[in-house]
Motif scaffolding. Structure first.
Motif, short mmCIF file in Angstrom:
data_model
loop_
_atom_site.label_atom_id
_atom_site.label_comp_id
_atom_site.label_asym_id
_atom_site.label_seq_id
_atom_site.Cartn_x
_atom_site.Cartn_y
_atom_site.Cartn_z
N GLN A 69 0.85 -1.19 0.00
CA GLN A 69 0.00 0.00 0.00
C GLN A 69 0.88 1.24 0.00
O GLN A 69 1.51 1.55 1.01
N ALA A 70 0.90 1.95 -1.13
CA ALA A 70 1.70 3.16 -1.25
C ALA A 70 0.88 4.37 -0.87
O ALA A 70 -0.33 4.43 -1.15
N SER A 71 1.53 5.34 -0.26
CA SER A 71 0.86 6.58 0.12
C SER A 71 1.88 7.69 0.23
O SER A 71 3.09 7.45 0.19
N GLY A 72 1.39 8.92 0.38
CA GLY A 72 2.26 10.05 0.62
C GLY A 72 2.45 10.99 -0.54
O GLY A 72 3.12 12.02 -0.40
N GLY A 73 1.89 10.68 -1.67
CA GLY A 73 2.03 11.56 -2.82
C GLY A 73 1.25 12.85 -2.63
O GLY A 73 0.47 12.99 -1.68
N GLY A 74 1.48 13.79 -3.54
CA GLY A 74 0.77 15.05 -3.45
C GLY A 74 1.30 16.06 -4.44
O GLY A 74 2.13 15.74 -5.29
N LEU A 75 0.81 17.29 -4.29
CA LEU A 75 1.23 18.41 -5.13
C LEU A 75 2.17 19.29 -4.32
O LEU A 75 1.80 19.76 -3.25
N VAL A 76 3.37 19.48 -4.83
CA VAL A 76 4.36 20.30 -4.15
C VAL A 76 5.03 21.22 -5.17
O VAL A 76 4.86 21.04 -6.38
N GLN A 77 5.79 22.18 -4.66
CA GLN A 77 6.52 23.08 -5.54
C GLN A 77 7.95 22.58 -5.73
O GLN A 77 8.48 21.85 -4.89
N ALA A 78 8.55 23.01 -6.81
CA ALA A 78 9.94 22.64 -7.06
C ALA A 78 10.81 23.07 -5.88
O ALA A 78 10.63 24.18 -5.35
N GLY A 79 11.70 22.18 -5.47
CA GLY A 79 12.55 22.45 -4.33
C GLY A 79 12.03 21.89 -3.02
O GLY A 79 12.77 21.79 -2.04
N ASP A 80 10.75 21.54 -2.99
CA ASP A 80 10.14 20.99 -1.78
C ASP A 80 10.54 19.53 -1.57
O ASP A 80 11.17 18.90 -2.42
N SER A 81 10.10 19.00 -0.43
CA SER A 81 10.36 17.60 -0.09
C SER A 81 9.05 16.85 0.10
O SER A 81 8.00 17.46 0.40
N LEU A 82 9.12 15.54 -0.05
CA LEU A 82 7.95 14.69 0.12
C LEU A 82 8.45 13.32 0.55
O LEU A 82 9.52 12.88 0.11
N ARG A 83 7.69 12.64 1.40
CA ARG A 83 8.07 11.29 1.79
C ARG A 83 6.96 10.32 1.42
O ARG A 83 5.81 10.48 1.86
N LEU A 84 7.29 9.35 0.63
CA LEU A 84 6.36 8.29 0.27
C LEU A 84 6.53 7.11 1.20
O LEU A 84 7.64 6.84 1.66
N SER A 85 5.44 6.42 1.45
CA SER A 85 5.48 5.23 2.29
C SER A 85 4.88 4.06 1.52
O SER A 85 3.99 4.23 0.70
N CYS A 86 5.39 2.89 1.84
CA CYS A 86 4.86 1.66 1.24
C CYS A 86 4.75 0.63 2.34
O CYS A 86 5.77 0.11 2.82
N ALA A 87 3.54 0.36 2.76
CA ALA A 87 3.31 -0.61 3.83
C ALA A 87 3.05 -1.98 3.23
O ALA A 87 2.17 -2.14 2.39
N ALA A 88 3.85 -2.94 3.65
CA ALA A 88 3.72 -4.30 3.14
C ALA A 88 3.01 -5.17 4.17
O ALA A 88 3.24 -5.05 5.37
N SER A 89 2.17 -6.04 3.70
CA SER A 89 1.48 -6.96 4.59
C SER A 89 1.41 -8.33 3.94
O SER A 89 1.44 -8.46 2.72
#
Length: 124
Positions: free
Chosen positions: A4-24
């Protein structure tokens, strides 16, 4: 077995983002992140080998993205810093169940388990 992937979104250039992938359902020998931009093929971004936490990166993300893993939570992360417009894509997490000390594959065909994808959009 589910990723299950999550954490995406709309950001501006130069910003940071963290994606997560929960495995079960099971543990895996390798985890990876791929991305696919509109009209392009799915491409390798980063991977981690669970037996020793060795990591692998595509040249275009070295120094900006970091893959990490929380074994207790069976979750893999992709920390993305200094995002660029060209990083805009749907990001997919993937895993393979056998491999041990085998280097992480960089091909889509190297992974048998896939998450649903999360959209990352970077605006200028």
């Amino acid at each position: 077995v589910q990723l299950q992937a999550s954490g995406g979104g709309l950001v501006q250039a130069g910003d940071s983002l963290r994606l997560s992938c929960a495995a079960s359902g099971r543990t895996f020998s390798h985890y990876a992140w791929f991305r696919q931009a509109p009209g392009k093929e799915r491409e390798f971004v980063a991977a981690a080998r669970t037996i020793d936490d060795n990591t692998y990166y595509a040249d275009f993300v070295k120094g900006r993205f970091t893959i990490s893993r929380d074994s207790a939570k069976n979750t893999v992360y992709l920390q993305m810093n200094s995002l660029k417009r060209e990083d805009t894509a749907v990001y997919f997490c993937a895993a393979r169940s056998s491999g041990g000390f085998t280097p992480a594959p960089r091909a889509v065909s190297g992974y048998g388990y896939w998450g649903q994808g999360t959209q990352v959009t970077v605006s200028s």
